[in-house]
Scaffold this active site. Structure first.
Site, PDB file in Angstrom:
ATOM      1  N   GLU A 186      68.081  24.923-132.416  1.00 28.37           N
ATOM      2  CA  GLU A 186      67.351  23.709-132.811  1.00 28.37           C
ATOM      3  C   GLU A 186      65.841  23.862-132.646  1.00 28.37           C
ATOM      4  OE1 GLU A 186      69.218  20.545-130.596  1.00 28.37           O
ATOM      5  OE2 GLU A 186      71.131  20.798-131.631  1.00 28.37           O
ATOM      6  N   GLU A 296      79.503  24.946-135.248  1.00 32.14           N
ATOM      7  CA  GLU A 296      79.898  23.776-134.447  1.00 32.14           C
ATOM      8  C   GLU A 296      80.558  22.714-135.328  1.00 32.14           C
ATOM      9  OE1 GLU A 296      76.659  22.381-131.974  1.00 32.14           O
ATOM     10  OE2 GLU A 296      75.890  24.402-131.684  1.00 32.14           O
TER      11      GLU A 296
END
Ligand code: XIL
Length: 385
Positions: A186, A296
């Site tokens: 991220e 994910e």
């Protein structure tokens, strides 16, 4: 796993199988006007299903694409049904939390290895690969980082040395045993198509943008055989963010930085992003020199109802299939991992807090959901090569 289950939460909900119609007085405020109406609302019927999975996911995928799940140590140690699902269907694990800095580094000098070691040993005993998660993230960092930050003696070089030590100690410990690492997690802002889309994390603020490049170089030094990933959310919906990320990767690769893959987190919902957007994202990635891992994957149903209805179950089955099909278009797809094993272990599904997402392939009673069947079919139809 040939058991009949309902998707309902508990016996209270199971008792509500009949469709009941309720009249609801609807009061809506629209631009200052009050609209009063009567609406017939159908109380949803809990899904009832009896799914039998003939072929384990890892076999349905054909063997070239790894099928993984995020796991936690206590599930493996205490829950035989959890382990049975994992060992039947998956050939890769991602430690859901155990390798994050906050959990590995209770204090600045020491490392807590017990859980991470357990997971790596477990994976080896089951012939599963380990997707390491994650070396550099702004979240789930240890408390002592605040003190480190407050100390004026810690200049940029001190931060670099601390991060290098962290990365190389962790990667070095599992060298040759952790197949891939989410090196940075991220690191790009949402919605950014401009010059400086870097997420302004503590690492960015303290070290500057080179922390990304250095993180890859340091990880590679510690284990030259590991595949190194940039992992992020929103890159299959926000194509500006994806574009920025891909250009960053390509620019660093041009400087000889060892970056091998893009991890699409893939936390999506029933309703978005549209499958066409995911396909566009995949088409963009296909023109870069990177492996692709859906790291994910989970598909939330909306959180607004406490009944996992037939509608939601069917819609989720369709959605899992279309999402897998879209990602299967990645020419270098190497893995698909779900973020958890079953709804009862999902970070997004928190019935005790009134949040109902049922995002995974197995329900709270460990039974395969309709989406598990459609997932398996999509793997054999689109992913197996
Ligand atoms: C989540 C875990 O699933 C939770 O148990 C934890 O409390 C918070 O982090 N993106 C990531 C993952 O990269 O590490 C996050 O995992 C979910 C979002």
């Amino acid at each position: 796993m040939d058991r009949e289950r309902t998707g309902a939460l508990d016996s209270k909900h199971r008792a509500r199988k009949k469709i009941t119609a309720m009249l609801v007085l609807v009061i809506a405020l629209t631009a200052g006007n009050i609209i009063v109406g009567i609406q017939v609302q159908e109380q949803a019927k809990p899904a009832v299903y009896n799914i039998s999975l003939e072929t384990p996911f890892k076999e349905a995928a054909g063997g070239d694409v790894v099928i993984g799940a995020a796991v936690h140590t206590w599930g493996l140690k205490t829950d035989t049904q959890y382990r049975a699902i994992l060992e039947t269907h998956f050939n890769s694990i991602t430690p859901e939390n155990e390798m994050k800095m906050g959990l590995l580094r209770p204090n600045q000098t020491g490392f807590y290895w017990d859980n991470a070691d357990y997971l790596v040993n477990y994976a080896e005993s089951q012939n599963m690969t380990v997707h390491g998660h994650t070396l550099v993230w702004h979240s789930q960092v240890p408390g002592w980082l605040d003190e480190f930050s407050a100390d004026p003696a810690n200049d940029r070089e001190a931060w670099r040395a601390m991060l290098k030590h962290h990365i190389q100690t962790v990667v070095g410990r599992y060298a040759g045993r952790v197949h891939a690492w989410d090196v940075v997690n991220e690191v790009v802002e949402m919605g950014f198509g401009g010059e400086n889309g870097y997420r302004k994390t503590v690492w960015y603020e303290k070290i500057g943008v080179d922390y990304i490049k250095d993180a890859f170089i340091w990880a590679h030094e510690a284990d030259p055989s590991a595949k190194l990933y940039v992992n992020d959310y929103g890159i299959c919906s926000d194509l500006n963010k994806l574009d920025f990320t891909l250009k960053l990767v390509s620019q660093l690769q041009g400087q000889g930085v060892p970056i091998h893959g893009i991890g699409f987190q893939g936390h999506v919902s029933l309703y978005g992003p549209p499958v066409d957007v995911i396909r566009q994202a995949v088409a963009m990635v296909n023109s870069y020199d990177v492996d692709v891992w859906v790291t994910e994957l989970d598909i939330s149903v909306g959180g607004k109802t406490n009944i996992y209805s037939t509608f939601l179950a069917n819609r989720q089955a369709t959605r899992y299939a279309e999402v897998v099909e879209a990602f299967s278009r990645a020419e270098r797809l190497v893995g698909i991992s779900t973020w958890g094993v079953y709804d009862g272990s999902s970070w997004l599904h928190r019935p005790e807090q009134g949040v109902f997402q049922w995002p995974l392939l197995f329900d709270e009673a460990y039974a395969p959901k309709p989406c598990a069947a459609s997932f398996a079919t999509a793997l054999s139809t689109h992913v197996a090569r």
